[in-house]
Design a protein around this motif. Structure first.
Motif, PDB file in Angstrom:
ATOM      1  N   MET A 170      65.590  20.598  39.671  1.00 54.78           N
ATOM      2  CA  MET A 170      64.906  21.693  39.017  1.00 54.78           C
ATOM      3  C   MET A 170      65.956  22.532  38.288  1.00 54.78           C
ATOM      4  O   MET A 170      66.986  22.869  38.858  1.00 54.78           O
ATOM      5  CB  MET A 170      64.156  22.519  40.063  1.00 54.78           C
ATOM      6  N   LYS A 171      65.683  22.872  37.062  1.00 53.39           N
ATOM      7  CA  LYS A 171      66.623  23.632  36.253  1.00 53.39           C
ATOM      8  C   LYS A 171      66.479  25.117  36.515  1.00 53.39           C
ATOM      9  O   LYS A 171      65.436  25.592  36.956  1.00 53.39           O
ATOM     10  CB  LYS A 171      66.404  23.336  34.777  1.00 53.39           C
ATOM     11  N   ILE A 172      67.558  25.846  36.243  1.00 52.02           N
ATOM     12  CA  ILE A 172      67.585  27.276  36.513  1.00 52.02           C
ATOM     13  C   ILE A 172      66.533  28.021  35.683  1.00 52.02           C
ATOM     14  O   ILE A 172      65.958  28.997  36.154  1.00 52.02           O
ATOM     15  CB  ILE A 172      69.000  27.859  36.293  1.00 52.02           C
ATOM     16  N   ASP A 173      66.268  27.556  34.464  1.00 47.51           N
ATOM     17  CA  ASP A 173      65.245  28.202  33.638  1.00 47.51           C
ATOM     18  C   ASP A 173      63.871  28.103  34.285  1.00 47.51           C
ATOM     19  O   ASP A 173      63.093  29.058  34.245  1.00 47.51           O
ATOM     20  CB  ASP A 173      65.193  27.563  32.252  1.00 47.51           C
ATOM     21  N   GLU A 174      63.581  26.957  34.882  1.00 48.22           N
ATOM     22  CA  GLU A 174      62.302  26.771  35.560  1.00 48.22           C
ATOM     23  C   GLU A 174      62.207  27.690  36.777  1.00 48.22           C
ATOM     24  O   GLU A 174      61.160  28.272  37.047  1.00 48.22           O
ATOM     25  CB  GLU A 174      62.144  25.326  36.005  1.00 48.22           C
ATOM     26  N   ILE A 175      63.302  27.814  37.493  1.00 47.83           N
ATOM     27  CA  ILE A 175      63.317  28.648  38.699  1.00 47.83           C
ATOM     28  C   ILE A 175      63.154  30.112  38.334  1.00 47.83           C
ATOM     29  O   ILE A 175      62.404  30.849  38.988  1.00 47.83           O
ATOM     30  CB  ILE A 175      64.610  28.408  39.499  1.00 47.83           C
ATOM     31  N   GLN A 176      63.807  30.557  37.276  1.00 46.84           N
ATOM     32  CA  GLN A 176      63.719  31.954  36.867  1.00 46.84           C
ATOM     33  C   GLN A 176      62.329  32.324  36.363  1.00 46.84           C
ATOM     34  O   GLN A 176      61.955  33.490  36.401  1.00 46.84           O
ATOM     35  CB  GLN A 176      64.767  32.254  35.798  1.00 46.84           C
ATOM     36  N   SER A 177      61.577  31.348  35.910  1.00 48.85           N
ATOM     37  CA  SER A 177      60.238  31.644  35.409  1.00 48.85           C
ATOM     38  C   SER A 177      59.200  31.750  36.523  1.00 48.85           C
ATOM     39  O   SER A 177      58.056  32.110  36.263  1.00 48.85           O
ATOM     40  CB  SER A 177      59.800  30.581  34.397  1.00 48.85           C
ATOM     41  N   LEU A 178      59.576  31.442  37.758  1.00 42.82           N
ATOM     42  CA  LEU A 178      58.650  31.514  38.886  1.00 42.82           C
ATOM     43  C   LEU A 178      58.521  32.940  39.390  1.00 42.82           C
ATOM     44  O   LEU A 178      59.458  33.732  39.320  1.00 42.82           O
ATOM     45  CB  LEU A 178      59.135  30.617  40.031  1.00 42.82           C
ATOM     46  N   ARG A 209      69.934  27.463  44.275  1.00 46.55           N
ATOM     47  CA  ARG A 209      69.495  28.121  43.042  1.00 46.55           C
ATOM     48  C   ARG A 209      68.320  29.051  43.301  1.00 46.55           C
ATOM     49  O   ARG A 209      68.277  30.177  42.792  1.00 46.55           O
ATOM     50  CB  ARG A 209      69.097  27.079  41.996  1.00 46.55           C
ATOM     51  N   ILE A 210      67.371  28.586  44.092  1.00 45.34           N
ATOM     52  CA  ILE A 210      66.194  29.398  44.404  1.00 45.34           C
ATOM     53  C   ILE A 210      66.605  30.657  45.152  1.00 45.34           C
ATOM     54  O   ILE A 210      66.166  31.768  44.832  1.00 45.34           O
ATOM     55  CB  ILE A 210      65.177  28.575  45.228  1.00 45.34           C
ATOM     56  N   LYS A 211      67.467  30.506  46.133  1.00 39.59           N
ATOM     57  CA  LYS A 211      67.922  31.664  46.909  1.00 39.59           C
ATOM     58  C   LYS A 211      68.730  32.632  46.045  1.00 39.59           C
ATOM     59  O   LYS A 211      68.645  33.846  46.218  1.00 39.59           O
ATOM     60  CB  LYS A 211      68.750  31.207  48.107  1.00 39.59           C
ATOM     61  N   THR A 212      69.503  32.105  45.106  1.00 45.33           N
ATOM     62  CA  THR A 212      70.287  32.950  44.217  1.00 45.33           C
ATOM     63  C   THR A 212      69.392  33.790  43.322  1.00 45.33           C
ATOM     64  O   THR A 212      69.600  34.993  43.173  1.00 45.33           O
ATOM     65  CB  THR A 212      71.237  32.096  43.360  1.00 45.33           C
ATOM     66  N   VAL A 213      68.379  33.180  42.740  1.00 45.20           N
ATOM     67  CA  VAL A 213      67.460  33.909  41.868  1.00 45.20           C
ATOM     68  C   VAL A 213      66.709  34.973  42.671  1.00 45.20           C
ATOM     69  O   VAL A 213      66.550  36.110  42.218  1.00 45.20           O
ATOM     70  CB  VAL A 213      66.486  32.941  41.160  1.00 45.20           C
ATOM     71  N   ALA A 214      66.271  34.627  43.870  1.00 44.88           N
ATOM     72  CA  ALA A 214      65.557  35.589  44.714  1.00 44.88           C
ATOM     73  C   ALA A 214      66.461  36.777  45.061  1.00 44.88           C
ATOM     74  O   ALA A 214      66.031  37.940  45.014  1.00 44.88           O
ATOM     75  CB  ALA A 214      65.057  34.910  45.987  1.00 44.88           C
ATOM     76  N   ALA A 261      68.314  40.692  37.995  1.00 46.72           N
ATOM     77  CA  ALA A 261      67.449  39.845  37.169  1.00 46.72           C
ATOM     78  C   ALA A 261      66.031  40.386  37.262  1.00 46.72           C
ATOM     79  O   ALA A 261      65.648  41.001  38.256  1.00 46.72           O
ATOM     80  CB  ALA A 261      67.498  38.399  37.652  1.00 46.72           C
ATOM     81  N   THR A 262      65.259  40.126  36.251  1.00 43.37           N
ATOM     82  CA  THR A 262      63.887  40.624  36.242  1.00 43.37           C
ATOM     83  C   THR A 262      62.925  39.504  36.578  1.00 43.37           C
ATOM     84  O   THR A 262      63.194  38.339  36.324  1.00 43.37           O
ATOM     85  CB  THR A 262      63.525  41.200  34.862  1.00 43.37           C
ATOM     86  N   ALA A 263      61.818  39.873  37.137  1.00 41.58           N
ATOM     87  CA  ALA A 263      60.761  38.909  37.436  1.00 41.58           C
ATOM     88  C   ALA A 263      60.095  38.501  36.125  1.00 41.58           C
ATOM     89  O   ALA A 263      60.140  39.243  35.148  1.00 41.58           O
ATOM     90  CB  ALA A 263      59.744  39.524  38.390  1.00 41.58           C
ATOM     91  N   PRO A 264      59.454  37.347  36.062  1.00 39.70           N
ATOM     92  CA  PRO A 264      58.864  36.883  34.807  1.00 39.70           C
ATOM     93  C   PRO A 264      57.721  37.743  34.287  1.00 39.70           C
ATOM     94  O   PRO A 264      57.402  37.680  33.124  1.00 39.70           O
ATOM     95  CB  PRO A 264      58.383  35.473  35.137  1.00 39.70           C
TER      96      PRO A 264
END
Length: 84
Positions: free
Chosen positions: A1-9, A52-57, A65-68
């Motif tokens: 899963m790419k970071i862009d996909e994860i950030q859009s969640l 990656r998921i834990k980093t974005v969270a 970072a902002t939520a989508p």
């Protein structure tokens, strides 16, 4: 899963994705312990996905970072011209 996909969640989707990825990782580790070598290439990738998921969270928690759902465009600053 790419970071862009994860950030859009959203936050809820991040939790669900982390749980699903953790479950997949558990299954592959279990298969490895039984001597089955299929899917071992996914082991490293799943570990990276969880990180990656834990980093974005965590970034969202700290406010880096902002939520989508929030506006991601930076505010424009007005510049005044100086008269000479």
């Amino acid at each position: 899963m790419k970071i862009d996909e994860i950030q859009s969640l959203t936050a809820e989707e991040l939790k669900q994705q982390e749980a699903q990825t953790g479950e997949k990782l558990f299954r592959i580790r279990f298969q490895k312990s039984l001597g089955q070598n299929e899917g071992l290439k996914n082991l490293r990738e799943l570990k990276k996905d969880i990180a990656r998921i834990k980093t974005v969270a965590r970034q969202r928690e700290l406010g880096h970072a902002t939520a989508p759902t929030e506006s991601t465009k930076p505010a424009k600053k007005s510049r005044k011209k100086k008269d000479a």
